[in-house]
Design a protein around this motif. Sequence first.
Motif, PDB file in Angstrom:
ATOM      1  N   PHE A 218       0.810  -1.219   0.000  1.00  0.00           N
ATOM      2  CA  PHE A 218       0.000   0.000   0.000  1.00  0.00           C
ATOM      3  C   PHE A 218       0.844   1.269   0.000  1.00  0.00           C
ATOM      4  O   PHE A 218       0.319   2.356   0.218  1.00  0.00           O
ATOM      5  N   ALA A 219       2.120   1.132  -0.242  1.00  0.00           N
ATOM      6  CA  ALA A 219       2.998   2.301  -0.310  1.00  0.00           C
ATOM      7  C   ALA A 219       2.810   3.014  -1.638  1.00  0.00           C
ATOM      8  O   ALA A 219       2.461   2.395  -2.649  1.00  0.00           O
ATOM      9  N   GLY A 220       3.054   4.319  -1.628  1.00  0.00           N
ATOM     10  CA  GLY A 220       3.036   5.048  -2.890  1.00  0.00           C
ATOM     11  C   GLY A 220       4.096   4.516  -3.831  1.00  0.00           C
ATOM     12  O   GLY A 220       3.865   4.354  -5.027  1.00  0.00           O
ATOM     13  N   SER A 221       5.281   4.205  -3.294  1.00  0.00           N
ATOM     14  CA  SER A 221       6.370   3.587  -4.046  1.00  0.00           C
ATOM     15  C   SER A 221       6.946   2.477  -3.183  1.00  0.00           C
ATOM     16  O   SER A 221       7.701   2.743  -2.243  1.00  0.00           O
ATOM     17  N   PRO A 222       6.600   1.220  -3.455  1.00  0.00           N
ATOM     18  CA  PRO A 222       7.110   0.120  -2.627  1.00  0.00           C
ATOM     19  C   PRO A 222       8.625   0.086  -2.546  1.00  0.00           C
ATOM     20  O   PRO A 222       9.190  -0.172  -1.479  1.00  0.00           O
ATOM     21  N   TYR A 223       9.296   0.365  -3.659  1.00  0.00           N
ATOM     22  CA  TYR A 223      10.757   0.310  -3.630  1.00  0.00           C
ATOM     23  C   TYR A 223      11.333   1.405  -2.738  1.00  0.00           C
ATOM     24  O   TYR A 223      12.285   1.174  -1.985  1.00  0.00           O
ATOM     25  N   ASP A 224      10.770   2.615  -2.801  1.00  0.00           N
ATOM     26  CA  ASP A 224      11.266   3.704  -1.955  1.00  0.00           C
ATOM     27  C   ASP A 224      11.096   3.370  -0.472  1.00  0.00           C
ATOM     28  O   ASP A 224      11.967   3.679   0.344  1.00  0.00           O
ATOM     29  N   LEU A 225       9.968   2.769  -0.122  1.00  0.00           N
ATOM     30  CA  LEU A 225       9.743   2.384   1.271  1.00  0.00           C
ATOM     31  C   LEU A 225      10.749   1.313   1.691  1.00  0.00           C
ATOM     32  O   LEU A 225      11.327   1.387   2.784  1.00  0.00           O
ATOM     33  N   LEU A 226      10.964   0.318   0.841  1.00  0.00           N
ATOM     34  CA  LEU A 226      11.927  -0.735   1.164  1.00  0.00           C
ATOM     35  C   LEU A 226      13.335  -0.162   1.300  1.00  0.00           C
ATOM     36  O   LEU A 226      14.094  -0.541   2.198  1.00  0.00           O
ATOM     37  N   ARG A 227      13.673   0.755   0.428  1.00  0.00           N
ATOM     38  CA  ARG A 227      14.997   1.383   0.492  1.00  0.00           C
ATOM     39  C   ARG A 227      15.168   2.173   1.783  1.00  0.00           C
ATOM     40  O   ARG A 227      16.242   2.153   2.402  1.00  0.00           O
ATOM     41  N   GLU A 228      14.127   2.866   2.218  1.00  0.00           N
ATOM     42  CA  GLU A 228      14.204   3.634   3.463  1.00  0.00           C
ATOM     43  C   GLU A 228      14.348   2.698   4.658  1.00  0.00           C
ATOM     44  O   GLU A 228      15.115   2.972   5.589  1.00  0.00           O
ATOM     45  N   ALA A 229      13.621   1.580   4.635  1.00  0.00           N
ATOM     46  CA  ALA A 229      13.752   0.588   5.703  1.00  0.00           C
ATOM     47  C   ALA A 229      15.155  -0.002   5.712  1.00  0.00           C
ATOM     48  O   ALA A 229      15.767  -0.182   6.778  1.00  0.00           O
ATOM     49  N   ALA A 230      15.685  -0.288   4.519  1.00  0.00           N
ATOM     50  CA  ALA A 230      17.035  -0.852   4.421  1.00  0.00           C
ATOM     51  C   ALA A 230      18.077   0.132   4.949  1.00  0.00           C
ATOM     52  O   ALA A 230      19.057  -0.264   5.593  1.00  0.00           O
ATOM     53  N   ARG A 231      17.871   1.412   4.689  1.00  0.00           N
ATOM     54  CA  ARG A 231      18.810   2.443   5.154  1.00  0.00           C
ATOM     55  C   ARG A 231      18.873   2.472   6.679  1.00  0.00           C
ATOM     56  O   ARG A 231      19.928   2.759   7.262  1.00  0.00           O
ATOM     57  N   ALA A 232      17.762   2.163   7.335  1.00  0.00           N
ATOM     58  CA  ALA A 232      17.712   2.237   8.796  1.00  0.00           C
ATOM     59  C   ALA A 232      18.369   1.047   9.477  1.00  0.00           C
ATOM     60  O   ALA A 232      18.664   1.101  10.672  1.00  0.00           O
ATOM     61  N   VAL A 233      18.592  -0.051   8.751  1.00  0.00           N
ATOM     62  CA  VAL A 233      19.137  -1.269   9.347  1.00  0.00           C
ATOM     63  C   VAL A 233      20.659  -1.165   9.440  1.00  0.00           C
ATOM     64  O   VAL A 233      21.329  -0.785   8.472  1.00  0.00           O
ATOM     65  N   ARG A 234      21.204  -1.517  10.591  1.00  0.00           N
ATOM     66  CA  ARG A 234      22.659  -1.509  10.754  1.00  0.00           C
ATOM     67  C   ARG A 234      23.272  -2.697  10.010  1.00  0.00           C
ATOM     68  O   ARG A 234      22.589  -3.703   9.757  1.00  0.00           O
ATOM     69  N   PRO A 235      24.547  -2.619   9.634  1.00  0.00           N
ATOM     70  CA  PRO A 235      25.213  -3.785   9.045  1.00  0.00           C
ATOM     71  C   PRO A 235      25.141  -4.979  10.002  1.00  0.00           C
ATOM     72  O   PRO A 235      25.433  -4.856  11.195  1.00  0.00           O
ATOM     73  N   GLY A 236      24.708  -6.097   9.498  1.00  0.00           N
ATOM     74  CA  GLY A 236      24.490  -7.263  10.339  1.00  0.00           C
ATOM     75  C   GLY A 236      23.106  -7.332  10.936  1.00  0.00           C
ATOM     76  O   GLY A 236      22.727  -8.345  11.538  1.00  0.00           O
ATOM     77  N   GLY A 237      22.319  -6.252  10.773  1.00  0.00           N
ATOM     78  CA  GLY A 237      20.951  -6.231  11.279  1.00  0.00           C
ATOM     79  C   GLY A 237      19.986  -6.925  10.334  1.00  0.00           C
ATOM     80  O   GLY A 237      20.368  -7.411   9.263  1.00  0.00           O
ATOM     81  N   HIS A 238      18.713  -6.946  10.711  1.00  0.00           N
ATOM     82  CA  HIS A 238      17.738  -7.772  10.013  1.00  0.00           C
ATOM     83  C   HIS A 238      16.528  -6.956   9.543  1.00  0.00           C
ATOM     84  O   HIS A 238      16.064  -6.053  10.242  1.00  0.00           O
ATOM     85  N   LEU A 239      16.042  -7.321   8.381  1.00  0.00           N
ATOM     86  CA  LEU A 239      14.830  -6.737   7.806  1.00  0.00           C
ATOM     87  C   LEU A 239      13.850  -7.872   7.545  1.00  0.00           C
ATOM     88  O   LEU A 239      14.165  -8.828   6.827  1.00  0.00           O
ATOM     89  N   LEU A 240      12.674  -7.804   8.163  1.00  0.00           N
ATOM     90  CA  LEU A 240      11.640  -8.827   8.019  1.00  0.00           C
ATOM     91  C   LEU A 240      10.498  -8.252   7.206  1.00  0.00           C
ATOM     92  O   LEU A 240       9.914  -7.227   7.574  1.00  0.00           O
ATOM     93  N   VAL A 241      10.180  -8.911   6.096  1.00  0.00           N
ATOM     94  CA  VAL A 241       9.182  -8.407   5.156  1.00  0.00           C
ATOM     95  C   VAL A 241       8.068  -9.435   5.015  1.00  0.00           C
ATOM     96  O   VAL A 241       8.326 -10.603   4.704  1.00  0.00           O
TER      97      VAL A 241
END
Length: 223
Positions: free
Chosen positions: A105-128
């Motif tokens: 439901f994001a205006g731009s799914p890729y932009d939202l994913l990229r912003e979430a990825a930016r917030a994750v530290r190296p070695g951290g985890h992203l659950l989708v």
Amino acid sequence: MYESIPSLSGRAALPRRVRNWCAGPQAASLMAAESAWLQARLARYFGSYLLRYNALDETPLTTDVRHQIRLGCDSLPQDLYADESGWPVQPEAADVVILQHSLEFAGSPYDLLREAARAVRPGGHLLVLVRNPWGLCASRSAPWPQAHRLSAARVQEWLAGLGFAQEAPVFAHYLPAGWQGSASRLEAFLLKKQWPLGACYMIAARKQVHAAPLQRSRSHRMK
């Protein structure tokens, strides 16, 4: 595949509608499957900060990550209010970030994913967690006709490009909601087979740690 919705009007109100749908009886078995997957992954993680974008409920998750922060649009109660393409979070500050039915439901799914990825530290985890557009029993009632159609392969491609190593997608919820109790053995059999026809898929990704690039020394040639 990724299919944009022609009209994005009223998208700011969608998170509340999604939240209401997920809290209804028609989504009970789907939410139970997703919650079990989430808790199994979170049992492995630890750290300081966990971010949930447009969380579907206000119940804290069971995890060893010390602080849980909800952020998202202003149509839901949040700890931090954020635009999907501009989170008020320092880069690489979170140990875990969760996107549960947010990309659709994001205006731009890729932009939202990229912003979430930016917030994750190296070695951290992203659950989708994403609705499977080709799921046999994926709901087609409101608000899902307004959702983007995102295949697991496309989301995996995006994650790889953003520097994440990934587990194989986990598909779940193969049977209609009314069948879950009476056909639990069949559901368990389908879960074991992992055909890409479940109503949702879930991807656990880990941000890769890259070594600092070596600097080449300049050599001077003598004529």
